[in-house]
Write a protein that holds these residues in place. Sequence first.
Motif, PDB file in Angstrom:
ATOM      1  N   GLN A   1       3.924   1.484  -1.157  1.00  0.00           N
ATOM      2  CA  GLN A   1       4.635   1.565  -2.424  1.00  0.00           C
ATOM      3  C   GLN A   1       3.734   1.978  -3.586  1.00  0.00           C
ATOM      4  O   GLN A   1       4.228   2.405  -4.634  1.00  0.00           O
ATOM      5  N   LEU A   2       2.430   1.838  -3.406  1.00  0.00           N
ATOM      6  CA  LEU A   2       1.480   2.218  -4.452  1.00  0.00           C
ATOM      7  C   LEU A   2       0.992   3.653  -4.298  1.00  0.00           C
ATOM      8  O   LEU A   2       0.207   4.136  -5.124  1.00  0.00           O
TER       9      LEU A   2
ATOM     10  N   ALA B   1       0.771   7.610  -4.502  1.00  0.00           N
ATOM     11  CA  ALA B   1       1.146   8.522  -5.592  1.00  0.00           C
ATOM     12  C   ALA B   1       2.544   9.072  -5.372  1.00  0.00           C
ATOM     13  O   ALA B   1       2.879   9.536  -4.278  1.00  0.00           O
TER      14      ALA B   1
ATOM     15  N   LEU C   1      -4.548   1.448 -12.236  1.00  0.00           N
ATOM     16  CA  LEU C   1      -3.693   1.672 -11.071  1.00  0.00           C
ATOM     17  C   LEU C   1      -4.546   1.972  -9.841  1.00  0.00           C
ATOM     18  O   LEU C   1      -4.268   1.473  -8.744  1.00  0.00           O
TER      19      LEU C   1
ATOM     20  N   ARG D   1      -4.833  -0.218  -6.167  1.00  0.00           N
ATOM     21  CA  ARG D   1      -4.836   0.349  -4.818  1.00  0.00           C
ATOM     22  C   ARG D   1      -6.095  -0.074  -4.060  1.00  0.00           C
ATOM     23  O   ARG D   1      -6.031  -0.409  -2.870  1.00  0.00           O
TER      24      ARG D   1
ATOM     25  N   LEU E   1       4.406   1.712 -12.576  1.00  0.00           N
ATOM     26  CA  LEU E   1       3.162   1.085 -13.013  1.00  0.00           C
ATOM     27  C   LEU E   1       2.355   2.024 -13.892  1.00  0.00           C
ATOM     28  O   LEU E   1       1.672   1.579 -14.832  1.00  0.00           O
ATOM     29  N   ALA E   2       2.424   3.324 -13.612  1.00  0.00           N
ATOM     30  CA  ALA E   2       1.679   4.305 -14.395  1.00  0.00           C
ATOM     31  C   ALA E   2       2.135   4.341 -15.852  1.00  0.00           C
ATOM     32  O   ALA E   2       1.393   4.811 -16.725  1.00  0.00           O
TER      33      ALA E   2
ATOM     34  N   GLU F   1       0.832  -1.209   0.000  1.00  0.00           N
ATOM     35  CA  GLU F   1       0.000   0.000   0.000  1.00  0.00           C
ATOM     36  C   GLU F   1       0.869   1.262   0.000  1.00  0.00           C
ATOM     37  O   GLU F   1       0.584   2.222  -0.710  1.00  0.00           O
TER      38      GLU F   1
ATOM     39  N   ALA G   1       4.570   3.040  -7.976  1.00  0.00           N
ATOM     40  CA  ALA G   1       3.397   3.654  -8.602  1.00  0.00           C
ATOM     41  C   ALA G   1       3.786   4.380  -9.888  1.00  0.00           C
ATOM     42  O   ALA G   1       3.059   4.317 -10.892  1.00  0.00           O
ATOM     43  N   THR G   2       4.931   5.040  -9.877  1.00  0.00           N
ATOM     44  CA  THR G   2       5.387   5.751 -11.067  1.00  0.00           C
ATOM     45  C   THR G   2       5.666   4.799 -12.215  1.00  0.00           C
ATOM     46  O   THR G   2       5.285   5.062 -13.370  1.00  0.00           O
TER      47      THR G   2
END
Length: 285
Positions: A234-235, A237, A254, A258, A245-246, A232, A242-243
């Motif tokens: 690491q995901l 923003a 994404l 979450r 994966l985006a 959580e 998260a960067t």
Amino acid sequence: MPAAERLPAPGVNTTGEREELLAKGELTVVGRISGASNAVLLCTVAYGGASTDCVYKPVRGERPLWDFPDGSLARREVAAYLVSEATGWGLVPPTVLRDGPYGEGMVQQWIHSDEAAAAGGASGADGLLALVEGGEAEDGWKPVAFADIGEGRTALLVHADDPRLRRLAVLDAVINNGDRKGGHLLAAPDGRLYGIDHGVTFHVEDKLRTLLWGWAGEPLTDEARSVLAGLERQLAAGAPLATRLAELITPAELAAVRARVDRLRHTGVHPQPSGQWPSIPWPPV
């Protein structure tokens, strides 16, 4: 498929080094793996004196799906690897997105799995999946569903009550894996278990289809709850995961990742089939 894996040369031991080998090495196509729904090419990759066998799935070889955007499966495979690495469980072989002989595609390290040890083809005490005539799972096995085995007979599909499989069940719930078949489980000679073929993942709708329903409704392990808490963070923003994966999945997907992590943390149990989507992939192996 080859009888054994060509392991990287000495000195290529860390995950980062293996990723670099896959991302920067020269890809040479050896052959095509038959039976796959999309183009799957067996290759060798060599860089800096090291080499290994790998799988290359070019985007142009992806078969269109009605419920997933065209040309997105390779990126989903890489995203699944990144989430696996973020858990610390290392359940997906090193996987990168790169250009290759047939354009952009996913390149993943080849994992050798003896036929006797392959989860999808094994049975009995040494396997991870089995069909049991009699209707009851023995100690150490978790029931999944009844299967028609012909001639009017049914058998109970079971999987091992194995911590490696249980971790993979949690990962599949996070990435919303729509195709966890027996043949996508590889037991490596060193005892590690890997999951492969993660193109049908990260959909915003509940698509979870798996053979690993044995823990459905049961409390998550303390280990899993700790991993989900870290995931959580690491995901969030701006976090590196998260960067990355985006760059691979859509903003809505994404957000859905979450939401799934949040739901797992707050329910504290393994998910159950929704009833709105077939819960077991076909064919199951």
